[in-house]
Design a protein around this motif. Structure first.
Motif, PDB file in Angstrom:
ATOM      1  N   GLY A 104      48.335  53.104  36.503  1.00  0.00           N
ATOM      2  CA  GLY A 104      47.765  52.363  35.391  1.00  0.00           C
ATOM      3  C   GLY A 104      46.949  52.503  34.566  1.00  0.00           C
ATOM      4  O   GLY A 104      46.326  53.764  34.086  1.00  0.00           O
ATOM      5  N   GLN A 105      46.621  51.901  33.881  1.00  0.00           N
ATOM      6  CA  GLN A 105      45.075  52.345  33.122  1.00  0.00           C
ATOM      7  C   GLN A 105      43.329  52.665  33.267  1.00  0.00           C
ATOM      8  O   GLN A 105      43.265  52.073  34.563  1.00  0.00           O
ATOM      9  N   TYR A 106      43.029  53.970  32.981  1.00  0.00           N
ATOM     10  CA  TYR A 106      42.098  54.126  33.347  1.00  0.00           C
ATOM     11  C   TYR A 106      40.891  53.507  32.485  1.00  0.00           C
ATOM     12  O   TYR A 106      40.637  54.189  31.509  1.00  0.00           O
ATOM     13  N   VAL A 107      40.637  52.665  32.774  1.00  0.00           N
ATOM     14  CA  VAL A 107      39.807  51.047  31.674  1.00  0.00           C
ATOM     15  C   VAL A 107      38.375  52.239  31.034  1.00  0.00           C
ATOM     16  O   VAL A 107      37.370  52.100  31.720  1.00  0.00           O
ATOM     17  N   GLU A 108      38.270  52.202  29.848  1.00  0.00           N
ATOM     18  CA  GLU A 108      36.962  52.827  29.149  1.00  0.00           C
ATOM     19  C   GLU A 108      36.312  51.254  28.974  1.00  0.00           C
ATOM     20  O   GLU A 108      36.285  50.842  28.166  1.00  0.00           O
ATOM     21  N   ASN A 109      34.451  51.494  29.289  1.00  0.00           N
ATOM     22  CA  ASN A 109      34.118  50.412  29.031  1.00  0.00           C
ATOM     23  C   ASN A 109      33.850  48.981  28.252  1.00  0.00           C
ATOM     24  O   ASN A 109      34.155  48.051  27.622  1.00  0.00           O
ATOM     25  N   ASP A 110      34.337  48.806  29.549  1.00  0.00           N
ATOM     26  CA  ASP A 110      35.121  46.906  29.689  1.00  0.00           C
ATOM     27  C   ASP A 110      35.210  46.635  31.273  1.00  0.00           C
ATOM     28  O   ASP A 110      36.305  46.340  31.645  1.00  0.00           O
ATOM     29  N   ASP A 111      34.019  46.353  31.446  1.00  0.00           N
ATOM     30  CA  ASP A 111      33.677  45.458  32.897  1.00  0.00           C
ATOM     31  C   ASP A 111      34.903  44.577  32.341  1.00  0.00           C
ATOM     32  O   ASP A 111      35.170  44.633  34.253  1.00  0.00           O
ATOM     33  N   LYS A 112      34.928  43.581  31.898  1.00  0.00           N
ATOM     34  CA  LYS A 112      35.735  42.195  32.400  1.00  0.00           C
ATOM     35  C   LYS A 112      37.741  43.091  32.301  1.00  0.00           C
ATOM     36  O   LYS A 112      38.329  42.425  33.668  1.00  0.00           O
ATOM     37  N   LEU A 113      37.776  43.756  32.208  1.00  0.00           N
ATOM     38  CA  LEU A 113      39.426  44.626  32.249  1.00  0.00           C
ATOM     39  C   LEU A 113      39.266  44.540  33.500  1.00  0.00           C
ATOM     40  O   LEU A 113      40.546  45.596  34.450  1.00  0.00           O
ATOM     41  N   LYS A 114      38.235  45.908  33.814  1.00  0.00           N
ATOM     42  CA  LYS A 114      38.170  46.637  35.072  1.00  0.00           C
ATOM     43  C   LYS A 114      38.489  45.568  36.548  1.00  0.00           C
ATOM     44  O   LYS A 114      38.858  45.969  37.186  1.00  0.00           O
ATOM     45  N   GLU A 115      37.533  44.229  36.242  1.00  0.00           N
ATOM     46  CA  GLU A 115      37.990  43.127  37.119  1.00  0.00           C
ATOM     47  C   GLU A 115      38.948  43.028  37.235  1.00  0.00           C
ATOM     48  O   GLU A 115      40.123  42.696  38.172  1.00  0.00           O
ATOM     49  N   GLU A 116      40.523  42.697  36.320  1.00  0.00           N
ATOM     50  CA  GLU A 116      41.894  42.316  35.434  1.00  0.00           C
ATOM     51  C   GLU A 116      42.868  43.298  36.515  1.00  0.00           C
ATOM     52  O   GLU A 116      43.730  42.463  36.943  1.00  0.00           O
ATOM     53  N   TYR A 117      42.670  44.646  35.416  1.00  0.00           N
ATOM     54  CA  TYR A 117      43.604  45.429  36.446  1.00  0.00           C
ATOM     55  C   TYR A 117      43.170  46.054  37.829  1.00  0.00           C
ATOM     56  O   TYR A 117      42.579  46.042  38.059  1.00  0.00           O
TER      57      TYR A 117
END
Length: 316
Positions: A104-117
């Protein structure tokens, strides 16, 4: 249309406005008529592709109990391993004859999305597997961005319209193993007829027969890519967003002839998803007297959740 058109992304990326416009026209026409193109000139190089297939084959060759360590409960199969026969097409009770993995996504600069995914799952036994998967994910995501830019121009909207929706989007890279068939399948096929959920799908490994696409006459045609091509199709999210102007085409992976039952098949689709908040409301420019608004307003996240329930991957 009885063949899949071929286009070259290098035309779109060139400084030549005529080549760029020809690419936009060709891909737009193909997606209005059959929903699939074969794409040359993408960002995957041969060495990366070779390494990925080697690592994918290494993973699926691991003992079943080892692979099952990486099957994570409670996340709808969105990361890690999904075992054989677990997924079925919408409306089918028989499980598809496949096992697969999800990066899946390797989230950059977004703590909210890190929590969601969900977090990506690390395979301890294969050190290269994780790095090669990540690099492939990045290159397919980059390729998809430019395909969507071309489609934005075809739709008469701003070229970078999709960019903010796909940055840190909920995209999935799915290496699939279709194992050898050991007995007469009971109604099951390697992948039953279905449409994809997402914006667009970029498919590696469509060389050789197996993938079939249904044209507007209801006929099944073989979709076979050249060695240097990705097969790219429209998903239901983009079809919905464009009021069915761009077609999400039903496709399937059929079982091979009996003499080839003893062989494995591997394919690796990249499902380009936007962030969950993207509104899939029908674009105003895709509504007219002959094409009234066909879909209710919905977000990408709501639509994905509905479809995962229909596929049996998450429970209500």
């Amino acid at each position: 249309m009885n063949t899949i058109p071929s286009v070259n992304l290098k035309d779109f990326l060139s400084e030549d406005p005529i080549k760029k416009q020809n690419f936009v026209d060709a891909i737009g026409k193909a997606y209005e008529e059959i929903g699939f193109v074969a794409l040359k000139g993408h960002f995957l190089d041969d060495a990366l592709v070779d390494n990925l297939y080697k690592e994918v084959k290494n993973f699926f060759s691991l003992p079943t109990e080892t692979k099952q360590k990486y099957e994570i409960p409670g996340i709808g199969g969105q990361r890690g391993y999904v075992s054989f026969g677990k997924e079925s097409a919408k409306g089918k009770k028989e499980g598809d004859l496949k096992e697969f993995w999800h990066f899946g996504q390797y989230v950059e600069n977004d703590d909210k999305l890190k929590e969601e995914y969900p977090d990506n799952v690390i395979v301890d036994e294969l050190k290269e597997f994780n790095d090669v998967g990540k690099e492939t994910y990045r290159m397919l995501e980059k390729t998809a961005k430019y395909v969507l830019r071309a489609l934005a121009l075809h739709l008469g909207i701003e070229e970078t319209y999709f960019d903010n929706y796909i940055y840190n989007g909920n995209s999935i890279l799915r290496p699939i193993h279709y194992p050898p068939i050991t007995q007469e399948p009971d109604e099951a096929v390697r992948a039953a007829a279905h449409g994809d959920i997402n914006l667009i799908t970029l498919l590696m490994g469509a060389q050789g027969k197996g993938l079939q696409v249904q044209n507007h006459k209801g006929e099944w045609i073989d979709a076979i890519a050249e060695a240097d091509e990705l097969m790219i199709n429209v998903g239901d999210m983009l079809s919905r967003h464009t009021n069915n102007k761009l077609k999400s085409t039903i496709h399937r992976v059929v079982n091979p002839p009996k003499e080839l039952w003893g062989t494995s098949r591997y394919s690796i689709p990249f499902f380009m998803h936007p962030i969950s908040e993207m509104k899939l409301d029908v674009l105003e420019g895709c509504i007219d007297e002959n094409n009234p608004k066909a879909f209710e307003d919905i977000t990408a996240g709501e639509f994905l959740n509905e479809r995962l329930i229909e596929l049996g991957l998450i429970k209500k």
